[in-house]
Scaffold this active site. Sequence first.
Site, PDB file in Angstrom:
ATOM      1  N   LYS A 193     -22.479  22.813 -25.092  1.00  0.00           N
ATOM      2  CA  LYS A 193     -22.485  24.260 -24.904  1.00  0.00           C
ATOM      3  C   LYS A 193     -22.969  24.580 -23.491  1.00  0.00           C
ATOM      4  O   LYS A 193     -23.909  23.977 -22.993  1.00  0.00           O
ATOM      5  CB  LYS A 193     -23.406  24.918 -25.930  1.00  0.00           C
ATOM      6  CG  LYS A 193     -23.639  26.400 -25.721  1.00  0.00           C
ATOM      7  CD  LYS A 193     -25.082  26.846 -25.571  1.00  0.00           C
ATOM      8  CE  LYS A 193     -26.085  25.915 -25.069  1.00  0.00           C
ATOM      9  NZ  LYS A 193     -27.354  26.498 -24.574  1.00  0.00           N
ATOM     10  N   GLY A 198     -30.487  21.510 -22.234  1.00  0.00           N
ATOM     11  CA  GLY A 198     -29.984  22.865 -22.041  1.00  0.00           C
ATOM     12  C   GLY A 198     -28.500  23.037 -22.288  1.00  0.00           C
ATOM     13  O   GLY A 198     -27.937  24.071 -21.924  1.00  0.00           O
ATOM     14  N   GLY A 218     -28.547  19.079 -29.542  1.00  0.00           N
ATOM     15  CA  GLY A 218     -29.074  19.071 -30.896  1.00  0.00           C
ATOM     16  C   GLY A 218     -28.451  20.147 -31.764  1.00  0.00           C
ATOM     17  O   GLY A 218     -28.145  19.913 -32.942  1.00  0.00           O
ATOM     18  N   SER A 219     -28.237  21.327 -31.201  1.00  0.00           N
ATOM     19  CA  SER A 219     -27.617  22.417 -31.952  1.00  0.00           C
ATOM     20  C   SER A 219     -26.170  22.086 -32.293  1.00  0.00           C
ATOM     21  O   SER A 219     -25.694  22.367 -33.402  1.00  0.00           O
ATOM     22  CB  SER A 219     -27.676  23.717 -31.139  1.00  0.00           C
ATOM     23  OG  SER A 219     -29.014  24.131 -30.933  1.00  0.00           O
ATOM     24  N   ALA A 220     -25.449  21.494 -31.340  1.00  0.00           N
ATOM     25  CA  ALA A 220     -24.061  21.114 -31.583  1.00  0.00           C
ATOM     26  C   ALA A 220     -23.979  20.032 -32.648  1.00  0.00           C
ATOM     27  O   ALA A 220     -23.071  20.042 -33.491  1.00  0.00           O
ATOM     28  CB  ALA A 220     -23.413  20.641 -30.287  1.00  0.00           C
ATOM     29  N   ASP A 279     -29.165  28.575 -31.344  1.00  0.00           N
ATOM     30  CA  ASP A 279     -27.880  28.182 -30.771  1.00  0.00           C
ATOM     31  C   ASP A 279     -26.934  27.550 -31.785  1.00  0.00           C
ATOM     32  O   ASP A 279     -25.759  27.323 -31.468  1.00  0.00           O
ATOM     33  CB  ASP A 279     -28.091  27.190 -29.624  1.00  0.00           C
ATOM     34  CG  ASP A 279     -28.455  27.861 -28.313  1.00  0.00           C
ATOM     35  OD1 ASP A 279     -28.343  29.102 -28.234  1.00  0.00           O
ATOM     36  OD2 ASP A 279     -28.856  27.156 -27.373  1.00  0.00           O
TER      37      ASP A 279
END
Length: 287
Positions: free
Chosen positions: A10, A99, A103-105, A137
């Site tokens: 991202k 950034g 981890g969110s993906a 996110d």
Amino acid sequence: MTLTEYAPAKINLALHVRERLPNGYHILDTIFAFIADGDRLTATASDNCSMNIVGPFSKGLPVNDDNLVLEAAKALAKAAHIDANVHFTLTKNLPIASGIGGGSADAAAALRLCNSLWGLDWPLEKLCEIGLALGADVPVCIASSSCHGTGIGEQLVPISAGQWQNMPILLINPLKPVSTGQIFGQWDKQDKGVFEGPVNELESVAKGRNDLQPMAISLCPEIALILEQLSQSNPICARMSGSGATCFALFADDEACVQAEEQIKSVFPDYWTLTSRLHDWDFGRER
């Protein structure tokens, strides 16, 4: 049965921080975009919830209850009132705490995988509700498509025909993890205004900013050196993504992007770099 999902990186093309909330979250005005590369996650039916991690950035990433992939699977299983019976293999290609939503993906990919593996077929909106509890996110990473994000980043309006689609992008990270919480904690609390101009135009993006950049530079001075070097390669836009320390630059053509990477590597040979393209994945959406 084994299923595989990509977990693309991202990018915050712009990140305007507006307000700090009592719960520690922040009101944002941001433009999300995604690239054609990232981590990869596979899922196989199992009699428990487990995972192993491979790839260039597997070292130091814990496999425990704090791992977002396992958290995501357990959260979905709890919501569906079933057992979290799945084994994951994560190929970690993206730097940790960098950034770009790694981890969110990964968590978003886990939600999509388990949704299919367990035959739930829940809509994206329902997965986003579960994902928000894991991190601000995660919802935008569920579909992994360009969005204008407000609220804490969870109020998402898709951006159709963003002028940056398929545009060459160069990512650079000094391989120095930075803490998102620490960066946001040092935000100067100055609201410098909303994102201005049409959200799908490159000119608007180029005029945007990342309000966390000064705080990140104070903790990781290498960011300023990277951006200074990038400015010499005549990019359309160059800034830090998210809370850092990854920086990016957009270029008009592949040749300029490759030349910029070569120049960066000559100055910073030990830094991680990646040339890719901006790309909307539209996971789970009918085309």
